[in-house]
Design a protein around this motif. Structure first.
Motif, PDB file in Angstrom:
ATOM      1  N   ALA A 106      47.263  20.266   9.486  1.00  7.21           N
ATOM      2  CA  ALA A 106      47.359  21.696   9.734  1.00  7.21           C
ATOM      3  C   ALA A 106      46.078  22.215  10.367  1.00  7.21           C
ATOM      4  N   ALA A 107      46.218  23.160  11.294  1.00  8.84           N
ATOM      5  CA  ALA A 107      45.055  23.705  11.990  1.00  8.84           C
ATOM      6  C   ALA A 107      45.237  25.183  12.267  1.00  8.84           C
ATOM      7  N   GLU A 151      38.567  22.572  21.439  1.00 10.84           N
ATOM      8  CA  GLU A 151      37.796  21.837  20.439  1.00 10.84           C
ATOM      9  C   GLU A 151      38.660  21.645  19.201  1.00 10.84           C
ATOM     10  N   LEU A 152      38.696  20.424  18.683  1.00 10.21           N
ATOM     11  CA  LEU A 152      39.337  20.127  17.410  1.00 10.21           C
ATOM     12  C   LEU A 152      38.239  19.733  16.447  1.00 10.21           C
ATOM     13  N   TYR A 153      38.163  20.384  15.265  1.00  9.64           N
ATOM     14  CA  TYR A 153      37.033  20.108  14.388  1.00  9.64           C
ATOM     15  C   TYR A 153      37.375  20.263  12.921  1.00  9.64           C
ATOM     16  N   PHE A 177      35.343  29.256  27.286  1.00  7.82           N
ATOM     17  CA  PHE A 177      34.706  27.948  27.279  1.00  7.82           C
ATOM     18  C   PHE A 177      35.575  26.985  26.483  1.00  7.82           C
ATOM     19  N   HIS A 178      35.935  27.362  25.260  1.00  8.87           N
ATOM     20  CA  HIS A 178      36.961  26.608  24.539  1.00  8.87           C
ATOM     21  C   HIS A 178      37.525  27.414  23.378  1.00  8.87           C
ATOM     22  N   THR A 179      38.743  27.043  23.017  1.00 13.12           N
ATOM     23  CA  THR A 179      39.371  27.488  21.780  1.00 13.12           C
ATOM     24  C   THR A 179      39.174  26.383  20.758  1.00 13.12           C
ATOM     25  N   ALA A 180      38.676  26.714  19.580  1.00 13.83           N
ATOM     26  CA  ALA A 180      38.360  25.695  18.577  1.00 13.83           C
ATOM     27  C   ALA A 180      39.344  25.777  17.418  1.00 13.83           C
ATOM     28  N   GLY A 231      43.689  14.982   8.847  1.00 15.16           N
ATOM     29  CA  GLY A 231      44.499  15.797   9.743  1.00 15.16           C
ATOM     30  C   GLY A 231      43.901  15.868  11.131  1.00 15.16           C
ATOM     31  N   LEU A 232      42.589  16.010  11.188  1.00 11.42           N
ATOM     32  CA  LEU A 232      41.904  16.032  12.476  1.00 11.42           C
ATOM     33  C   LEU A 232      42.103  14.707  13.200  1.00 11.42           C
TER      34      LEU A 232
END
Length: 302
Positions: free
Chosen positions: A185-186, A139-141, A89-92, A100-101
């Motif tokens: 960074a993530a 997803e970016l969170y 469904f998604h990679t978060a 940073g986000l």
């Protein structure tokens, strides 16, 4: 074949009664099987802001600070599975801070504006959603501090409230002296899967693998974690109810989950064996499949 990988990291003690994963469990890199390696690498590097850490033949590993987050595996002979199939469904990707986000969102907005699909305030986090060039959800969170999370009877309060992406950028986007935003960074914070039914997902990922339930949406979605995180894995049936085992296709390849000790790993193998789930163990990797043919590989000390 899709793969979930569990790797050992750290020296935490055994989980309670050896039935659940230890509190230092986390999620590692996700492997995607891709048709256009160059286009996908450009999206995750030039767009999202990950760095190419390694390239071996037709496989590119991307991440930040030397920590892999996404692995792209070129498999041009495969085709896309239908939306109704089980899979990713998604990679978060979890960011250290809102600045940073915001930088990563801004970079994607500049280079891939049509990939944005939505945003939401989930109370525990602020999240922004995208589709990569081959339709894999991203997803970016950023997480709010854990002290601000609401819990009741062992369940975390996660909402889906409106989040204005433009306001978020105005409030948080920082620019360097050259007028360019610096992507933060993530690392992979969680992975959300499409499954055929929630009861089967619960029996496998909770009763067998050893995650704990943190939230539920009836028969539609299940959120699980270790160590009190809001969720390391989620499963839903929103598009895939009734889906059976996947066949080789573009999309999800491998998900990595880091466990804290060999006790966690040993307890997991015992649970798998007691439930007559077929395993393969070459001395370094313990491998098995979930109910939707997602292969799970367990490694110690990676």
């Amino acid at each position: 074949m899709n793969t979930v990988t569990v790797t050992g990291a750290g020296t935490m003690g055994a989980a309670i009664a050896n039935q659940i994963l230890g509190p230092s469990t986390g999620v590692g890199p996700v492997t995607l099987k891709v048709g256009d390696l160059d286009a996908m690498a450009a999206y995750y590097s030039g767009g999202l802001g990950l760095h190419v850490l390694n390239q071996k033949g037709s496989t590119i590993t991307l991440g930040q600070r030397g920590v892999p987050a996404v692995v792209l595996e070129h498999t041009p002979l495969l085709t896309h599975a239908p939306t109704s199939a089980a899979g990713l469904f998604h990679t978060a990707l979890l960011f250290d801070d809102p600045a940073g986000l915001a930088s990563s969102i801004y970079s994607l907005a500049r280079h891939y504006p049509s990939s944005f699909t939505g945003s939401a305030d989930h109370s525990v986090s602020k999240a922004f959603y995208f589709d990569d060039p081959e339709g894999n959800g991203v997803e970016l969170y950023w997480d709010r501090p854990r002290a601000e999370w609401g819990w009741k009877d062992g369940r975390v309060r996660m909402t889906t409230d409106y989040l204005d992406p433009n306001k978020f950028l105005r409030d948080n986007l920082a620019e360097d002296g050259a007028g360019q935003s610096s992507v933060g960074a993530a690392t992979v914070g969680h992975v959300h899967l499409k499954v055929g039914d929630i009861e089967t997902a619960r029996a496998f990922y909770v009763d067998t693998v050893g995650f704990e339930i943190t939230a539920e949406i009836g028969t539609q979605a299940l959120f699980v974690s270790a160590g009190g995180y809001h969720h390391h894995l989620a499963m839903n049936t929103w598009h895939s109810r009734g889906a059976t085992g996947r066949w080789p296709a573009l999309g999800l390849g491998e998900v990595t989950i880091d466990v804290g000790s060999e006790d966690d790993l040993g307890g997991l193998q015992e649970r798998l064996t007691s439930r007559s789930i077929a395993i393969r163990n070459d001395g370094n990797v313990l491998a098995f499949e979930d109910p939707w043919k997602n292969e799970i590989q367990v490694r110690v000390g990676a």
